[in-house]
Design an enzyme around this catalytic site. Structure first.
Site, PDB file in Angstrom:
ATOM      1  N   LYS A 132      45.072  42.090  49.674  1.00 57.27           N
ATOM      2  CA  LYS A 132      43.618  42.176  49.766  1.00 57.27           C
ATOM      3  C   LYS A 132      43.110  42.507  51.157  1.00 57.27           C
ATOM      4  O   LYS A 132      41.917  42.777  51.333  1.00 57.27           O
ATOM      5  CB  LYS A 132      42.994  40.874  49.250  1.00 57.27           C
ATOM      6  CG  LYS A 132      43.290  40.589  47.788  1.00 57.27           C
ATOM      7  CD  LYS A 132      42.800  41.708  46.883  1.00 57.27           C
ATOM      8  CE  LYS A 132      43.138  41.474  45.421  1.00 57.27           C
ATOM      9  NZ  LYS A 132      42.415  40.379  44.820  1.00 57.27           N
ATOM     10  N   SER A 161      51.525  34.728  41.718  1.00 53.53           N
ATOM     11  CA  SER A 161      51.259  36.056  41.165  1.00 53.53           C
ATOM     12  C   SER A 161      52.414  37.005  41.448  1.00 53.53           C
ATOM     13  O   SER A 161      52.760  37.856  40.614  1.00 53.53           O
ATOM     14  CB  SER A 161      49.950  36.613  41.724  1.00 53.53           C
ATOM     15  OG  SER A 161      49.973  36.616  43.138  1.00 53.53           O
TER      16      SER A 161
END
Length: 516
Positions: A61, A303
């Site tokens: 991100k 994740s």
């Protein structure tokens, strides 16, 4: 000794070209490595991972955060000094906090209360304000509050789930890095989960056009397969989700699959960019993340474990010799308070105790009994003056860098108690061993060789655990009230301020049991 640089150069590690020095931390975003898995991958395929934890703030991100802010600057939608706000499970917020710190923008992050504590602390450490929403409101509740705050205060809302800048940065960087690394090898499968959908859309459209042999695999939580459900997402005119998706369910993969289909992920679906869907259970995700750590030395979050688990599933039916690349979005350090670390002990295990005991300790050398060190009259006078000062009747004598001293500082700070700290190891007391002299004077005065020692009105009331216990049983507040220095705040269990590695004293356990 003649220095031979050759013996310090690992022969198995090729030299990497230098890119520095950099003008700012933002120039270090991207160019993350692709690494082959050698122990957990089946022998019939080549399985690789792209490690986005190599970005400066430890996640994929960082790319999105930089892209969104710089696109808004170019287009005039973000003004100098304007507050930035976003709803995020953490990684986007951490990336934004880095970018905003580097560029001078105030930042507010809206986050569900169920996301890991490490993320909140990282955000606040980077200067962001963190506003929490109830877990029951899920992702849509986070975004709704962020939108209301932006409209109320005129703040810049990033719209990470809808902005094309999110997908564009992955088209320009992530996809190009993948194509470059597999230029001669070729790539058969690219596996990714989705959070905002920016990585998915941005990379998949490039691979579909420039590497048509590469099949796009999207991993989803087994109990929340919303993208592959065939049920459309209700949207507002601006592309934001109008409500939660009917198939959305809670799952452990933080940052993956919110309770709605983001516009960018929907674009990938509608653009026929996806070849396969691969569901992954929470148990698989956790187990694979642990196997990556213990078998490959790769430290990633839940994740990342989930994406590699999906890649392993694909490997079971892939043709022999297939090359598979899985995206690993972040590092495992921001999952310490999640189920990923539930089975990791803090104390030594029985096996570790046996290892510690397997090497006998050397016999102690007898201590020579020499004459007691003299205590300077100046040190005694300084200590007596400090302890009898009516303007500062609460005194702690201790060390500047002592965790037990920090415990007392935290208690006094939290309860609003003004105190004087005499840190005998600080630079102010270094000359001529002045701090050591004061320490010996205190030991002689109290008959105790412990640090810290806390005094109220000249009377020693104890060390760290005794002061914390006095807070818990109310006697500390009574002593302070008696000298007109009543606390302004309240702490129920001061033993929580002890260092995490300290076993809680019996008094703390009894207090905790009595409170439950």
């Amino acid at each position: 000794m003649t220095f031979n640089p050759g013996i310090f150069t690992p022969h198995s590690v090729p030299a990497r070209p230098s890119h520095g020095p950099y003008g700012s931390i933002l120039e270090t975003v991207g160019r993350t490595p692709i690494v082959r898995l050698n122990h957990i991958a089946p022998p019939n395929v080549e399985l690789y991972v792209k490690l986005e934890a190599f970005n400066p703030m430890g996640s994929v991100k960082d790319r999105l955060a930089m892209a969104v802010i710089e696109a808004a600057e170019r287009e005039g939608r973000l003004k100098p000094g304007q507050t930035v706000i976003e709803a995020t499970s953490g990684n986007t917020g951490i990336g934004l906090a880095m970018v905003c710190a580097a560029k001078g923008y105030p930042l507010v992050i809206v986050m569900g209360e169920n996301f890991s504590l490490e993320r909140r602390k990282l955000l606040r450490f980077l200067g962001a304000k963190v506003v929490l929403t109830p877990a029951a409101e899920r992702g849509t509740g986070m975004f709704a509050l962020a939108k209301r705050l932006a409209e109320t205060h005129g703040w810049f809302l990033c719209h990470q789930f809808e902005t094309e800048a999110n997908a564009d940065i992955h088209t320009a960087t992530t996809a190009r890095e993948i194509l470059g690394d597999f230029a001669t090898l070729g790539l058969d499968y690219w596996v990714s989960g989705f959070g905002t959908g920016g990585t998915l859309k941005g990379v998949a459209r490039v691979l579909q056009e420039e590497s048509p042999r590469t099949e796009i695999v999207v991993a989803e939580p087994e109990n929340a397969q919303i993208l592959s459900s065939g049920i459309p997402q209700a949207r507002n005119p601006d592309g934001t989700a109008a409500r939660s998706h009917p198939d959305a369910r809670a799952h452990p993969m933080q940052g993956w699959t919110p309770d709605f289909i983001p516009k960018l992920a929907g674009d990938a679906l509608e653009g026929n960019l996806i070849d396969h869907f691969q569901p992954v259970s929470g148990t698989e995700a956790l187990e694979t993340a642990r196997r990556l750590a213990t078998r490959e030395g790769i430290f990633c979050g839940i994740s990342g474990g989930a994406t590699v688990a999906a890649a392993l599933r694909m490997a079971e039916r892939a043709p022999r010799g297939a090359r598979i690349l899985a995206m690993v979005p972040d590092t495992g350090e921001r999952y310490l308070s999640t189920p990923l670390f539930d089975d990791i002990p803090e104390e030594m295990t029985e096996e570790e105790e046996r290892i510690a005991a397997s090497a006998p300790r050397p016999p102690r050398k007898p201590r020579a009994d020499g004459p007691a060190a003299e205590i300077s009259p100046e040190a005694v006078a300084f200590l007596e003056a400090a302890l009898s000062d009516r303007d500062a009747p609460i005194v702690m004598v201790g060390f500047e860098w002592c965790e037990f001293c920090w415990s007392v500082r935290k208690l006094f700070d939290r309860t609003g108690v003004a105190f004087r700290a005499i840190d005998v190891d600080s630079a102010a007391f270094r000359e001529a061993d002045r701090g050591g002299q004061i320490l010996r004077a205190m030991f002689a005065r109290t008959g105790r060789r412990t640090v810290p020692q806390v005094f109220i009105g000249g009377e020693m009331i104890g060390g760290a655990t005794e002061v914390l216990a006095a807070n818990n049983d109310g006697t500390l507040a009574a002593r302070l009230e008696a000298i007109g220095r009543a606390p302004t705040g309240h702490v129920e269990d001061a033993f929580a301020f002890l260092p995490k590695w300290v076993k809680r004293p019996k008094a703390a356990q009894q207090h905790q049991a009595g409170a439950t």
